[in-house]
Design a protein around this motif. Structure first.
Motif, PDB file in Angstrom:
ATOM      1  N   LEU A 189      28.331  46.094  36.387  1.00 17.76           N
ATOM      2  CA  LEU A 189      27.452  46.021  37.551  1.00 17.76           C
ATOM      3  C   LEU A 189      27.899  44.890  38.484  1.00 17.76           C
ATOM      4  O   LEU A 189      28.194  43.787  38.031  1.00 17.76           O
ATOM      5  N   ASN A 190      27.990  45.177  39.759  1.00 17.90           N
ATOM      6  CA  ASN A 190      28.354  44.213  40.813  1.00 17.90           C
ATOM      7  C   ASN A 190      29.781  43.678  40.695  1.00 17.90           C
ATOM      8  O   ASN A 190      30.078  42.615  41.236  1.00 17.90           O
ATOM      9  N   SER A 191      30.642  44.384  39.995  1.00 18.13           N
ATOM     10  CA  SER A 191      32.035  43.929  39.890  1.00 18.13           C
ATOM     11  C   SER A 191      32.825  44.352  41.129  1.00 18.13           C
ATOM     12  O   SER A 191      32.373  45.176  41.924  1.00 18.13           O
ATOM     13  N   LEU A 192      34.021  43.794  41.276  1.00 22.62           N
ATOM     14  CA  LEU A 192      34.890  44.089  42.399  1.00 22.62           C
ATOM     15  C   LEU A 192      35.252  45.574  42.425  1.00 22.62           C
ATOM     16  O   LEU A 192      35.635  46.141  41.412  1.00 22.62           O
ATOM     17  N   LYS A 193      35.128  46.182  43.590  1.00 15.35           N
ATOM     18  CA  LYS A 193      35.422  47.611  43.755  1.00 15.35           C
ATOM     19  C   LYS A 193      36.857  47.812  44.221  1.00 15.35           C
ATOM     20  O   LYS A 193      37.506  46.895  44.708  1.00 15.35           O
ATOM     21  N   LEU A 215      39.059  37.117  41.718  1.00 19.97           N
ATOM     22  CA  LEU A 215      38.994  37.280  40.267  1.00 19.97           C
ATOM     23  C   LEU A 215      39.446  36.048  39.500  1.00 19.97           C
ATOM     24  O   LEU A 215      38.817  35.669  38.520  1.00 19.97           O
ATOM     25  N   ARG A 216      40.541  35.456  39.910  1.00 14.58           N
ATOM     26  CA  ARG A 216      41.073  34.274  39.214  1.00 14.58           C
ATOM     27  C   ARG A 216      41.745  33.333  40.218  1.00 14.58           C
ATOM     28  O   ARG A 216      42.963  33.159  40.174  1.00 14.58           O
ATOM     29  N   PRO A 217      40.986  32.710  41.091  1.00 12.30           N
ATOM     30  CA  PRO A 217      41.613  31.810  42.070  1.00 12.30           C
ATOM     31  C   PRO A 217      42.336  30.636  41.399  1.00 12.30           C
ATOM     32  O   PRO A 217      43.263  30.078  41.972  1.00 12.30           O
ATOM     33  N   ASP A 218      41.954  30.325  40.182  1.00 11.87           N
ATOM     34  CA  ASP A 218      42.598  29.235  39.436  1.00 11.87           C
ATOM     35  C   ASP A 218      43.998  29.604  38.951  1.00 11.87           C
ATOM     36  O   ASP A 218      44.805  28.721  38.663  1.00 11.87           O
ATOM     37  N   LEU A 219      44.321  30.889  38.883  1.00 12.94           N
ATOM     38  CA  LEU A 219      45.618  31.330  38.381  1.00 12.94           C
ATOM     39  C   LEU A 219      46.510  31.945  39.437  1.00 12.94           C
ATOM     40  O   LEU A 219      47.674  32.252  39.162  1.00 12.94           O
ATOM     41  N   ASP A 220      46.009  32.163  40.628  1.00  9.09           N
ATOM     42  CA  ASP A 220      46.743  32.901  41.651  1.00  9.09           C
ATOM     43  C   ASP A 220      47.948  32.138  42.143  1.00  9.09           C
ATOM     44  O   ASP A 220      47.830  31.061  42.714  1.00  9.09           O
ATOM     45  N   ASN A 221      49.127  32.693  41.906  1.00  7.05           N
ATOM     46  CA  ASN A 221      50.378  32.090  42.368  1.00  7.05           C
ATOM     47  C   ASN A 221      51.047  32.947  43.439  1.00  7.05           C
ATOM     48  O   ASN A 221      52.241  32.851  43.663  1.00  7.05           O
ATOM     49  N   SER A 222      50.287  33.807  44.117  1.00  7.11           N
ATOM     50  CA  SER A 222      50.873  34.722  45.088  1.00  7.11           C
ATOM     51  C   SER A 222      51.480  33.996  46.270  1.00  7.11           C
ATOM     52  O   SER A 222      52.334  34.540  46.963  1.00  7.11           O
ATOM     53  N   LEU A 223      51.098  32.762  46.528  1.00  9.43           N
ATOM     54  CA  LEU A 223      51.649  32.010  47.643  1.00  9.43           C
ATOM     55  C   LEU A 223      52.985  31.365  47.295  1.00  9.43           C
ATOM     56  O   LEU A 223      53.625  30.767  48.152  1.00  9.43           O
ATOM     57  N   THR A 259      39.463  50.404  38.817  1.00  8.32           N
ATOM     58  CA  THR A 259      38.018  50.604  38.800  1.00  8.32           C
ATOM     59  C   THR A 259      37.758  52.099  38.985  1.00  8.32           C
ATOM     60  O   THR A 259      38.638  52.853  39.406  1.00  8.32           O
ATOM     61  N   GLU A 260      36.546  52.520  38.681  1.00  4.83           N
ATOM     62  CA  GLU A 260      36.252  53.952  38.656  1.00  4.83           C
ATOM     63  C   GLU A 260      36.317  54.627  40.025  1.00  4.83           C
ATOM     64  O   GLU A 260      36.304  55.857  40.108  1.00  4.83           O
ATOM     65  N   ASP A 261      36.440  53.855  41.096  1.00  8.92           N
ATOM     66  CA  ASP A 261      36.518  54.435  42.435  1.00  8.92           C
ATOM     67  C   ASP A 261      37.955  54.633  42.912  1.00  8.92           C
ATOM     68  O   ASP A 261      38.189  55.094  44.027  1.00  8.92           O
TER      69      ASP A 261
END
Length: 124
Positions: free
Chosen positions: A81-85, A114-122, A49-51
């Motif tokens: 607008l209003n996206s994750l920073k 962003l994608r809780p349906d795809l998150d396999n980090s666990l 992101t731009e920050d």
């Protein structure tokens, strides 16, 4: 067959140390969960992101042995607008025989939204 392997993370401060470290953690989870070898990777796109401006997150990939010749490109996300920073996203293009639904995508920290349906980090 080339498949996209996705992931994202966030940082709390715009420092080189945190950007590189957070990206390294994300990449290591993607590589481990999907058993990715550098020779199977066509390219890696990393966006921020731009920050997030203190460092190129691609520096993290160069810390991994054998990844020297993998093409990596950093770019900026569109400022919606209003996206994750403070977000870093990764897209690896990997040659694999895995089916689309067998790919393990990883979303860490605040990027889990962003994608809780795809998150396999666990899965680690």
């Amino acid at each position: 067959m080339i498949r996209g392997v996705r992931g994202a993370t966030t940082v709390s401060t715009n420092t080189e140390e945190e950007i590189v470290f957070a990206t390294e953690v994300l990449l290591s989870k993607l590589i481990e969960l999907n058993r990715i070898e550098p020779d199977s990777v066509a390219s890696v796109f990393i966006s921020t992101t731009e920050d997030v401006t203190a460092a190129f997150p691609a520096k993290a990939l160069r810390k991994f042995e054998g990844w020297t010749y993998v093409p990596v490109m950093c770019m900026r996300e569109i400022p919606v607008l209003n996206s994750l920073k403070m977000c870093i996203r990764v897209m690896m293009h990997v040659n694999t025989n895995q089916l689309q639904n067998e790919i393990n995508h990883v979303y860490l920290n605040n990027a889990k939204v962003l994608r809780p349906d795809l998150d396999n980090s666990l899965a680690l």
